[in-house]
Design an enzyme around this catalytic site. Sequence first.
Site, PDB file in Angstrom:
ATOM      1  N   ARG A  48       0.820  -1.211   0.000  1.00  0.00           N
ATOM      2  CA  ARG A  48       0.000   0.000   0.000  1.00  0.00           C
ATOM      3  C   ARG A  48       0.857   1.265   0.000  1.00  0.00           C
ATOM      4  O   ARG A  48       0.478   2.271  -0.591  1.00  0.00           O
ATOM      5  CB  ARG A  48      -0.950  -0.015   1.202  1.00  0.00           C
ATOM      6  N   SER A  49       2.013   1.221   0.631  1.00  0.00           N
ATOM      7  CA  SER A  49       2.922   2.377   0.588  1.00  0.00           C
ATOM      8  C   SER A  49       3.339   2.657  -0.846  1.00  0.00           C
ATOM      9  O   SER A  49       3.474   3.817  -1.254  1.00  0.00           O
ATOM     10  CB  SER A  49       4.159   2.133   1.454  1.00  0.00           C
ATOM     11  N   ARG A  59       0.734  12.804  -9.663  1.00  0.00           N
ATOM     12  CA  ARG A  59       0.498  14.229  -9.463  1.00  0.00           C
ATOM     13  C   ARG A  59       1.723  15.058  -9.871  1.00  0.00           C
ATOM     14  O   ARG A  59       1.578  16.137 -10.429  1.00  0.00           O
ATOM     15  CB  ARG A  59       0.117  14.529  -8.017  1.00  0.00           C
ATOM     16  N   HIS A  62       1.534  15.430 -13.462  1.00  0.00           N
ATOM     17  CA  HIS A  62       0.531  16.433 -13.811  1.00  0.00           C
ATOM     18  C   HIS A  62       1.089  17.850 -13.662  1.00  0.00           C
ATOM     19  O   HIS A  62       0.667  18.765 -14.363  1.00  0.00           O
ATOM     20  CB  HIS A  62      -0.713  16.292 -12.921  1.00  0.00           C
ATOM     21  N   SER A  88       8.398   3.820   2.959  1.00  0.00           N
ATOM     22  CA  SER A  88       8.481   2.575   3.727  1.00  0.00           C
ATOM     23  C   SER A  88       8.295   2.869   5.203  1.00  0.00           C
ATOM     24  O   SER A  88       9.121   3.571   5.798  1.00  0.00           O
ATOM     25  CB  SER A  88       9.838   1.901   3.494  1.00  0.00           C
ATOM     26  N   GLY A  89       7.236   2.340   5.781  1.00  0.00           N
ATOM     27  CA  GLY A  89       7.003   2.541   7.207  1.00  0.00           C
ATOM     28  C   GLY A  89       8.167   2.035   8.042  1.00  0.00           C
ATOM     29  O   GLY A  89       8.690   2.737   8.905  1.00  0.00           O
ATOM     30  N   SER A  90       8.615   0.827   7.763  1.00  0.00           N
ATOM     31  CA  SER A  90       9.697   0.216   8.544  1.00  0.00           C
ATOM     32  C   SER A  90      11.068   0.744   8.157  1.00  0.00           C
ATOM     33  O   SER A  90      11.988   0.745   8.972  1.00  0.00           O
ATOM     34  CB  SER A  90       9.687  -1.304   8.352  1.00  0.00           C
ATOM     35  N   GLY A  91      11.219   1.151   6.893  1.00  0.00           N
ATOM     36  CA  GLY A  91      12.528   1.558   6.408  1.00  0.00           C
ATOM     37  C   GLY A  91      13.477   0.393   6.261  1.00  0.00           C
ATOM     38  O   GLY A  91      14.687   0.575   6.118  1.00  0.00           O
ATOM     39  N   THR A  93      12.551  -2.582   4.187  1.00  0.00           N
ATOM     40  CA  THR A  93      12.133  -3.461   3.096  1.00  0.00           C
ATOM     41  C   THR A  93      13.332  -3.759   2.202  1.00  0.00           C
ATOM     42  O   THR A  93      13.949  -2.851   1.654  1.00  0.00           O
ATOM     43  CB  THR A  93      10.995  -2.805   2.286  1.00  0.00           C
ATOM     44  N   SER A 152      -2.073   0.984   8.268  1.00  0.00           N
ATOM     45  CA  SER A 152      -3.079   1.864   7.651  1.00  0.00           C
ATOM     46  C   SER A 152      -2.867   3.337   7.968  1.00  0.00           C
ATOM     47  O   SER A 152      -2.948   4.181   7.069  1.00  0.00           O
ATOM     48  CB  SER A 152      -4.488   1.449   8.078  1.00  0.00           C
ATOM     49  N   GLU A 155       0.038   4.659   5.901  1.00  0.00           N
ATOM     50  CA  GLU A 155      -0.270   4.744   4.474  1.00  0.00           C
ATOM     51  C   GLU A 155      -1.216   5.906   4.172  1.00  0.00           C
ATOM     52  O   GLU A 155      -1.021   6.631   3.193  1.00  0.00           O
ATOM     53  CB  GLU A 155      -0.860   3.415   4.009  1.00  0.00           C
ATOM     54  N   ASP A 163      -0.014  14.658  -1.013  1.00  0.00           N
ATOM     55  CA  ASP A 163      -0.946  15.625  -1.601  1.00  0.00           C
ATOM     56  C   ASP A 163      -0.660  17.039  -1.108  1.00  0.00           C
ATOM     57  O   ASP A 163      -0.724  18.002  -1.886  1.00  0.00           O
ATOM     58  CB  ASP A 163      -2.394  15.233  -1.309  1.00  0.00           C
TER      59      ASP A 163
END
Length: 188
Positions: A48-49, A59, A62, A88-91, A93, A152, A155, A163
């Site tokens: 999901r990340s 974006r 764009h 990466s949440g954990s950093g 991966t 969650s 992410e 954004d």
Amino acid sequence: MTTQTSTFLSEILKELNTATELISETEAQDLMNSILESKKVFVAGAGRSGLMARSFAMRMMHMGLDAYVVGEVATPGIDENDILILSSGSGGTKTLISMAEKAKSIGAKVALVTISPESPIGELSDLTVKIPAKPKEAGADSGHKSIQPMGSLFEQSLLLFYDALVLRMMDKKEQDGETMFGKHANLE
């Protein structure tokens, strides 16, 4: 009695508000400047990340930036004037560690948006942005709580952070939604 969906939604929004208010403005500014100073921007993430990173690349495209998702068939090679942004949440991966090492060996800048700036990828990175959220790993503790499963909160915060960063870059480049819409896919 079953909990209402709107109750969960309200709690998620509270968590997001708390997490996003704690993001360092200095770290966000450094990332924005690095993006705008780079010739090409590459993004990558797993799961999901990775989806949040893909939306960020879209974006930036764009906006007229040369932005690419690592692993796509039309993605060019990275050079020393480019930046690789890893989500990466954990950093930790493994596939993303390899990407960071390769980018560094070429002389490109590496940025990490993460829960864990002190992680293996964080140590390889030229800059990090910390997203204060609960890690998805069982037993891991960042001091941040969430009713949501796994990563969650990270992410969702990642998507909102990206954004917001786009809005800052639009402001700096004096762009608006109408100018960006001209670069939106029109072959459908």
